[in-house]
Write a protein that holds these residues in place. Structure first.
Motif, PDB file in Angstrom:
ATOM      1  N   PRO A  58       0.823  -1.209   0.000  1.00  0.00           N
ATOM      2  CA  PRO A  58       0.000   0.000   0.000  1.00  0.00           C
ATOM      3  C   PRO A  58       0.857   1.260   0.000  1.00  0.00           C
ATOM      4  O   PRO A  58       1.920   1.313   0.595  1.00  0.00           O
ATOM      5  CB  PRO A  58      -0.801  -0.118   1.296  1.00  0.00           C
ATOM      6  CG  PRO A  58      -0.065  -1.069   2.145  1.00  0.00           C
ATOM      7  CD  PRO A  58       0.706  -1.968   1.227  1.00  0.00           C
ATOM      8  N   ARG A  59       0.379   2.265  -0.677  1.00  0.00           N
ATOM      9  CA  ARG A  59       1.092   3.536  -0.717  1.00  0.00           C
ATOM     10  C   ARG A  59       0.784   4.314   0.559  1.00  0.00           C
ATOM     11  O   ARG A  59      -0.313   4.228   1.090  1.00  0.00           O
ATOM     12  CB  ARG A  59       0.654   4.337  -1.934  1.00  0.00           C
ATOM     13  CG  ARG A  59       1.057   3.629  -3.209  1.00  0.00           C
ATOM     14  CD  ARG A  59       1.180   4.639  -4.282  1.00  0.00           C
ATOM     15  NE  ARG A  59       2.184   4.493  -5.260  1.00  0.00           N
ATOM     16  CZ  ARG A  59       3.433   4.954  -5.183  1.00  0.00           C
ATOM     17  NH1 ARG A  59       3.889   5.500  -4.119  1.00  0.00           N
ATOM     18  NH2 ARG A  59       4.233   4.861  -6.193  1.00  0.00           N
ATOM     19  N   PRO A  60       1.751   5.068   1.052  1.00  0.00           N
ATOM     20  CA  PRO A  60       1.505   5.837   2.275  1.00  0.00           C
ATOM     21  C   PRO A  60       0.460   6.926   2.050  1.00  0.00           C
ATOM     22  O   PRO A  60       0.382   7.531   0.989  1.00  0.00           O
ATOM     23  CB  PRO A  60       2.862   6.443   2.614  1.00  0.00           C
ATOM     24  CG  PRO A  60       3.687   6.299   1.401  1.00  0.00           C
ATOM     25  CD  PRO A  60       3.096   5.209   0.558  1.00  0.00           C
ATOM     26  N   GLY A  61      -0.355   7.152   3.076  1.00  0.00           N
ATOM     27  CA  GLY A  61      -1.393   8.173   3.008  1.00  0.00           C
ATOM     28  C   GLY A  61      -0.869   9.532   3.425  1.00  0.00           C
ATOM     29  O   GLY A  61       0.326   9.718   3.675  1.00  0.00           O
ATOM     30  N   SER A  91      -1.078  11.173   6.201  1.00  0.00           N
ATOM     31  CA  SER A  91      -0.502  11.310   7.546  1.00  0.00           C
ATOM     32  C   SER A  91       0.524  10.213   7.838  1.00  0.00           C
ATOM     33  O   SER A  91       0.797   9.905   8.993  1.00  0.00           O
ATOM     34  CB  SER A  91      -1.618  11.270   8.592  1.00  0.00           C
ATOM     35  OG  SER A  91      -2.283  10.022   8.525  1.00  0.00           O
ATOM     36  N   ALA A  92       1.119   9.622   6.813  1.00  0.00           N
ATOM     37  CA  ALA A  92       2.076   8.534   7.010  1.00  0.00           C
ATOM     38  C   ALA A  92       3.313   9.002   7.757  1.00  0.00           C
ATOM     39  O   ALA A  92       3.901   8.245   8.512  1.00  0.00           O
ATOM     40  CB  ALA A  92       2.465   7.938   5.661  1.00  0.00           C
ATOM     41  N   TRP A  93       3.718  10.241   7.564  1.00  0.00           N
ATOM     42  CA  TRP A  93       4.909  10.743   8.244  1.00  0.00           C
ATOM     43  C   TRP A  93       4.723  10.720   9.754  1.00  0.00           C
ATOM     44  O   TRP A  93       5.662  10.515  10.507  1.00  0.00           O
ATOM     45  CB  TRP A  93       5.231  12.169   7.768  1.00  0.00           C
ATOM     46  CG  TRP A  93       4.165  13.162   8.134  1.00  0.00           C
ATOM     47  CD1 TRP A  93       3.084  13.487   7.395  1.00  0.00           C
ATOM     48  CD2 TRP A  93       4.077  13.902   9.348  1.00  0.00           C
ATOM     49  NE1 TRP A  93       2.316  14.405   8.058  1.00  0.00           N
ATOM     50  CE2 TRP A  93       2.906  14.676   9.280  1.00  0.00           C
ATOM     51  CE3 TRP A  93       4.861  13.996  10.501  1.00  0.00           C
ATOM     52  CZ2 TRP A  93       2.500  15.514  10.319  1.00  0.00           C
ATOM     53  CZ3 TRP A  93       4.457  14.845  11.512  1.00  0.00           C
ATOM     54  CH2 TRP A  93       3.285  15.590  11.415  1.00  0.00           C
ATOM     55  N   ALA A  94       3.509  10.909  10.247  1.00  0.00           N
ATOM     56  CA  ALA A  94       3.260  10.930  11.686  1.00  0.00           C
ATOM     57  C   ALA A  94       3.403   9.543  12.293  1.00  0.00           C
ATOM     58  O   ALA A  94       3.741   9.411  13.480  1.00  0.00           O
ATOM     59  CB  ALA A  94       1.872  11.489  11.968  1.00  0.00           C
ATOM     60  N   ARG A  95       3.168   8.500  11.525  1.00  0.00           N
ATOM     61  CA  ARG A  95       3.284   7.136  12.065  1.00  0.00           C
ATOM     62  C   ARG A  95       4.710   6.638  12.070  1.00  0.00           C
ATOM     63  O   ARG A  95       4.988   5.572  12.589  1.00  0.00           O
ATOM     64  CB  ARG A  95       2.417   6.190  11.228  1.00  0.00           C
ATOM     65  CG  ARG A  95       0.931   6.465  11.408  1.00  0.00           C
ATOM     66  CD  ARG A  95       0.100   5.388  10.743  1.00  0.00           C
ATOM     67  NE  ARG A  95       0.370   5.236   9.313  1.00  0.00           N
ATOM     68  CZ  ARG A  95      -0.339   5.794   8.349  1.00  0.00           C
ATOM     69  NH1 ARG A  95      -1.376   6.547   8.647  1.00  0.00           N
ATOM     70  NH2 ARG A  95      -0.031   5.602   7.087  1.00  0.00           N
ATOM     71  N   THR A  96       5.640   7.371  11.476  1.00  0.00           N
ATOM     72  CA  THR A  96       7.030   6.935  11.444  1.00  0.00           C
ATOM     73  C   THR A  96       7.792   7.359  12.674  1.00  0.00           C
ATOM     74  O   THR A  96       8.892   6.889  12.909  1.00  0.00           O
ATOM     75  CB  THR A  96       7.739   7.475  10.190  1.00  0.00           C
ATOM     76  OG1 THR A  96       7.748   8.904  10.269  1.00  0.00           O
ATOM     77  CG2 THR A  96       7.079   7.005   8.929  1.00  0.00           C
ATOM     78  N   TYR A  97       7.259   8.236  13.476  1.00  0.00           N
ATOM     79  CA  TYR A  97       7.954   8.734  14.654  1.00  0.00           C
ATOM     80  C   TYR A  97       7.758   7.758  15.810  1.00  0.00           C
ATOM     81  O   TYR A  97       6.642   7.353  16.102  1.00  0.00           O
ATOM     82  CB  TYR A  97       7.444  10.124  15.032  1.00  0.00           C
ATOM     83  CG  TYR A  97       8.031  10.658  16.304  1.00  0.00           C
ATOM     84  CD1 TYR A  97       9.378  11.011  16.355  1.00  0.00           C
ATOM     85  CD2 TYR A  97       7.290  10.780  17.453  1.00  0.00           C
ATOM     86  CE1 TYR A  97       9.928  11.495  17.522  1.00  0.00           C
ATOM     87  CE2 TYR A  97       7.808  11.255  18.625  1.00  0.00           C
ATOM     88  CZ  TYR A  97       9.152  11.609  18.654  1.00  0.00           C
ATOM     89  OH  TYR A  97       9.709  12.076  19.805  1.00  0.00           O
ATOM     90  N   TRP A  98       8.848   7.397  16.467  1.00  0.00           N
ATOM     91  CA  TRP A  98       8.776   6.525  17.627  1.00  0.00           C
ATOM     92  C   TRP A  98       9.332   7.274  18.828  1.00  0.00           C
ATOM     93  O   TRP A  98      10.515   7.497  18.932  1.00  0.00           O
ATOM     94  CB  TRP A  98       9.600   5.261  17.360  1.00  0.00           C
ATOM     95  CG  TRP A  98       9.494   4.236  18.435  1.00  0.00           C
ATOM     96  CD1 TRP A  98      10.314   4.082  19.486  1.00  0.00           C
ATOM     97  CD2 TRP A  98       8.491   3.233  18.559  1.00  0.00           C
ATOM     98  NE1 TRP A  98       9.903   3.043  20.267  1.00  0.00           N
ATOM     99  CE2 TRP A  98       8.786   2.511  19.707  1.00  0.00           C
ATOM    100  CE3 TRP A  98       7.387   2.872  17.810  1.00  0.00           C
ATOM    101  CZ2 TRP A  98       8.002   1.443  20.145  1.00  0.00           C
ATOM    102  CZ3 TRP A  98       6.623   1.821  18.234  1.00  0.00           C
ATOM    103  CH2 TRP A  98       6.924   1.117  19.379  1.00  0.00           C
ATOM    104  N   PRO A  99       8.448   7.694  19.753  1.00  0.00           N
ATOM    105  CA  PRO A  99       8.949   8.470  20.897  1.00  0.00           C
ATOM    106  C   PRO A  99       9.872   7.629  21.784  1.00  0.00           C
ATOM    107  O   PRO A  99       9.643   6.454  21.971  1.00  0.00           O
ATOM    108  CB  PRO A  99       7.696   8.876  21.641  1.00  0.00           C
ATOM    109  CG  PRO A  99       6.629   7.950  21.183  1.00  0.00           C
ATOM    110  CD  PRO A  99       7.027   7.463  19.818  1.00  0.00           C
ATOM    111  N   ALA A 100      10.886   8.261  22.305  1.00  0.00           N
ATOM    112  CA  ALA A 100      11.860   7.550  23.149  1.00  0.00           C
ATOM    113  C   ALA A 100      11.414   7.430  24.571  1.00  0.00           C
ATOM    114  O   ALA A 100      10.526   7.968  25.065  1.00  0.00           O
ATOM    115  CB  ALA A 100      13.187   8.268  23.103  1.00  0.00           C
TER     116      ALA A 100
END
Length: 69
Positions: A55-58, A60-69
């Motif tokens: 599937p192609r990113p939608g 708001s895909a950039w927001a799901r790539t962040y992983w808080p520490a």
């Protein structure tokens, strides 16, 4: 050809079953032409990995790539 049991103590039935498998594989290998490739393993088939489209990113895909520490 010599087959040697390295570990364990197989029963005569277990040893006969193992030798039957080895002989069957050797007979199957002898029947194949030397220049022909063997059967392809399904695990190594590249079509298995790309069986369905990725599937192609939608929007708001950039927001799901962040992983808080």
């Amino acid at each position: 050809m010599t087959i040697k049991v390295v570990r364990g103590n197989p029963t005569p039935e277990e040893l006969a079953a193992a030798l039957a498998v080895v002989r069957a594989r050797a007979a199957a290998a002898a029947d194949m032409p030397s220049g022909a490739p063997g059967p392809r393993d399904s695990w190594s088939d590249p079509a298995r990995i790309a069986a369905r489209p990725v599937p192609r990113p939608g929007p708001s895909a950039w927001a799901r790539t962040y992983w808080p520490a």
